[in-house]
Design a protein around this motif. Structure first.
Motif, mmCIF file in Angstrom:
data_model
loop_
_atom_site.group_PDB
_atom_site.id
_atom_site.type_symbol
_atom_site.label_atom_id
_atom_site.label_comp_id
_atom_site.label_asym_id
_atom_site.label_seq_id
_atom_site.Cartn_x
_atom_site.Cartn_y
_atom_site.Cartn_z
ATOM 1 N N LYS A 1 41.156 -13.559 -9.367
ATOM 2 C CA LYS A 1 41.398 -15.009 -9.363
ATOM 3 C C LYS A 1 41.159 -15.596 -10.754
ATOM 4 O O LYS A 1 40.738 -14.901 -11.672
ATOM 5 C CB LYS A 1 40.497 -15.666 -8.315
ATOM 6 N N CYS B 1 36.888 -16.377 -10.950
ATOM 7 C CA CYS B 1 35.876 -15.491 -10.371
ATOM 8 C C CYS B 1 36.507 -14.109 -10.242
ATOM 9 O O CYS B 1 37.685 -13.943 -10.550
ATOM 10 C CB CYS B 1 35.391 -15.995 -9.004
ATOM 11 N N CYS C 1 37.030 -12.330 -7.526
ATOM 12 C CA CYS C 1 37.703 -12.016 -6.257
ATOM 13 C C CYS C 1 39.125 -11.545 -6.526
ATOM 14 O O CYS C 1 39.737 -11.957 -7.494
ATOM 15 C CB CYS C 1 37.786 -13.267 -5.373
ATOM 16 N N VAL D 1 36.772 -13.938 -0.948
ATOM 17 C CA VAL D 1 36.072 -15.205 -1.140
ATOM 18 C C VAL D 1 34.672 -14.912 -1.646
ATOM 19 O O VAL D 1 34.057 -13.932 -1.224
ATOM 20 C CB VAL D 1 35.978 -15.986 0.203
ATOM 21 N N CYS D 2 34.186 -15.722 -2.591
ATOM 22 C CA CYS D 2 32.816 -15.552 -3.085
ATOM 23 C C CYS D 2 32.201 -16.938 -3.248
ATOM 24 O O CYS D 2 32.887 -17.942 -3.062
ATOM 25 C CB CYS D 2 32.834 -14.788 -4.412
ATOM 26 N N CYS E 1 34.442 -19.280 -5.640
ATOM 27 C CA CYS E 1 35.713 -19.881 -5.219
ATOM 28 C C CYS E 1 35.608 -20.596 -3.885
ATOM 29 O O CYS E 1 36.558 -21.252 -3.456
ATOM 30 C CB CYS E 1 36.844 -18.853 -5.227
#
Ligand code: ADP
Ligand code: MG
Ligand code: ZN
Length: 474
Positions: free
Chosen positions: A20, A23, A25, A38-39, A42
């Motif tokens: 992304k 981040c 991901c 997802v983290c 984000c």
């Protein structure tokens, strides 16, 4: 009265990066299930900080170079504030004040001749998540949140739906061949700004904006409908045109008002202090320029000069992965035309057998060139090469080792071939009888039997020649 349609486009393109934009991901093509990628960053957890993905800048600059833009040496990010459930931070990180590319131009080949469309700017931003509505429930999927986008904004230079479609198709093949984006449906979304004025007038009419369309067909229908609505409003005063945002309804083929056009002030833009300004120095720009893929037309011409067929060229220039594989194999010393056949016919065939397409091809240039070289040097014949290719594509074996282990590299001299053919002839009296009775098909059966005995080794041309000579003496 004669009217002229005026259109400007804002096109969002999801970039093919591995991760992304802010981040680590997985990016656009990673997720399999909802909320797989997802983290805390984000999904907008408190205290999260964005970290810029360098690749996004390089792809945005490459897109700018393709569209003849000026590349900003100093570029910054801003926060665009609004609340919506698919936007966990309640702001989108985008570029307002110092976009990465400005003042470009693209030439379109239309049925009316060449048309130039000016590119106002390209900016980088993050995508929003996705809402999924099921009955009275709504779900949110953050996989797409923070996937990198570039937004390409044109000046109001289009005069018809046809020009818009030529432009979008050009962007698509450019971006696909340049590895910028696959531009599949959903990864390329368009806002269409449209107004109508009396022919010859130098003042623009009231414009409306049709938001977020992802199929070219819908874009074309929406433009035609909306242009007619504007013309009717001007001609028959059926309604008063107001500047507003509309949506296109696929089923009825009509556009409907969504909201009054929001202004910049509505979003309370301000600089994103969590992201440092980015400076693109000469050295970096040169690096990006030299890695920039050759323009499609130039590339197509190169393939044409190498004797590659038009159908294959079309497949190559619209698929960066395949053309890169071909270019890499050629750089290792293989012939371009042969390599195109190995990739587009042979590899495709192996994949098709397993219900897959070329997009799923996962073969290194090293392995493919090793196979092609073994065939070209006469160490193995093409059939053996194909056998090795199947094992490489399906099981990722080492081609040279596989060839040895399976006895495919047996160089067979003419003497050995001759004795095998003699054996085959001796063991197939029926076929010889048939042949004497004029059944030419028997020749094919004998040839097949020889190939089977030789287990794919030996030069096919030599085998055919010796067999022919032997049979003519019978
Ligand atoms: P905003 O800031 O309101 O989004 P922009 O100046 O960024 O406005 O323009 C957005 C898009 O609208 C651009 O693609 C531009 O070419 C297009 N546009 C602007 N004026 C008109 C008009 N009168 N008719 C059609 N398109 C227009
Ligand atoms: Mg705008
Ligand atoms: Zn993340």
């Amino acid at each position: 009265m004669n009217y002229e349609v005026v259109i400007g486009l804002e096109t969002h393109v999801e970039l093919s990066t591995e991760s992304k934009i802010f981040c680590s991901c997985g990016g656009h093509s990673s997720p399999k299930e909802a909320n797989d990628c997802v983290c805390p960053a984000c999904s907008g957890m408190p205290g999260m900080l964005p970290v810029m993905n360098k690749r996004v800048i390089e792809l945005a600059v490459t897109a700018g170079l393709m569209l003849n833009c000026e590349i900003s040496r100093y570029t910054t990010f801003d926060k665009k504030n609004y609340y919506y459930p698919d936007l966990p931070c309640a702001y989108q990180i985008t570029q307002l004040n110092h976009p990465i590319c400005t003042n470009g131009c693209v030439t379109l080949k239309t049925s009316q001749g060449n048309r130039d469309v000016r590119i106002k700017q390209i900016h980088m931003e993050e995508d929003a998540g996705k809402l999924v509505h099921e009955g009275k429930f709504s779900f949110v999927d953050f996989n797409r949140t923070s996937v990198p986008l570039i937004e390409i904004v044109t000046q109001p230079d289009f005069r018809s739906a046809e020009e818009v479609l030529v432009y979008l198709n050009k962007l698509k093949s450019m971006f696909r061949s340049g590895g910028i984006s696959e531009c599949e449906e959903g990864a390329m979304r368009c806002d269409v700004n449209i107004s109508v004025r009396e022919e010859g007038s130098d003042k623009f009419g009231v414009r409306t904006e049709i938001k977020n369309m992802s199929s070219f067909e819908a874009i074309e229908r929406a433009i035609k409908y909306e242009a007619q609505r504007h013309m009717d409003a001007l001609e028959f005063e059926t309604e008063e045109l107001v500047q507003e945002t509309r949506r296109f309804d696929d089923v009825s083929g009509k556009t409907f008002a969504m909201r009054n056009k929001e202004t910049e002030a509505d979003y309370r833009y301000f600089p994103d202090a969590n992201l440092m300004p980015i400076v693109i120095d000469d050295e970096w720009l040169e690096q990006i320029k030299s890695a920039k893929p050759v323009e499609i037309d130039e590339k197509a011409q190169y393939y044409r000069d190498e004797g590659i067929s038009e159908k294959e060229i079309e497949m190559l220039v619209t698929n960066h992965k395949l053309s890169k594989l071909l270019d890499d194999v050629v750089a290792m010393g293989c012939n371009a035309k042969d390599t195109a056949v190995w990739i587009l016919t042979d590899c495709a065939g192996v994949l098709r057998k397993d219900g897959k397409t070329l997009n799923e091809l996962d073969v290194t240039a090293e392995k493919l060139s090793a196979i092609i070289k073994m065939v070209d040097s006469g160490d193995i014949n093409r059939n053996a090469g194909k056998k090795i290719l199947i094992a490489v594509v399906e099981e990722n074996v080492d081609p040279v080792a596989y060839c040895k282990e399976n006895g495919l590299d047996r160089k067979v001299d003419a003497g050995a071939i001759e004795s095998i053919i003699d054996n085959v002839i001796a063991q197939n009296p029926q076929a010889i009888e048939d042949l004497k009775n004029g059944k030419v098909k028997a020749k094919q059966a004998l040839f097949g039997a020889c190939m089977k005995e030789l287990k794919g080794a030996g030069d096919v041309a030599v085998i055919k020649e010796i067999l022919k000579a032997k049979l003519s003496n019978i």
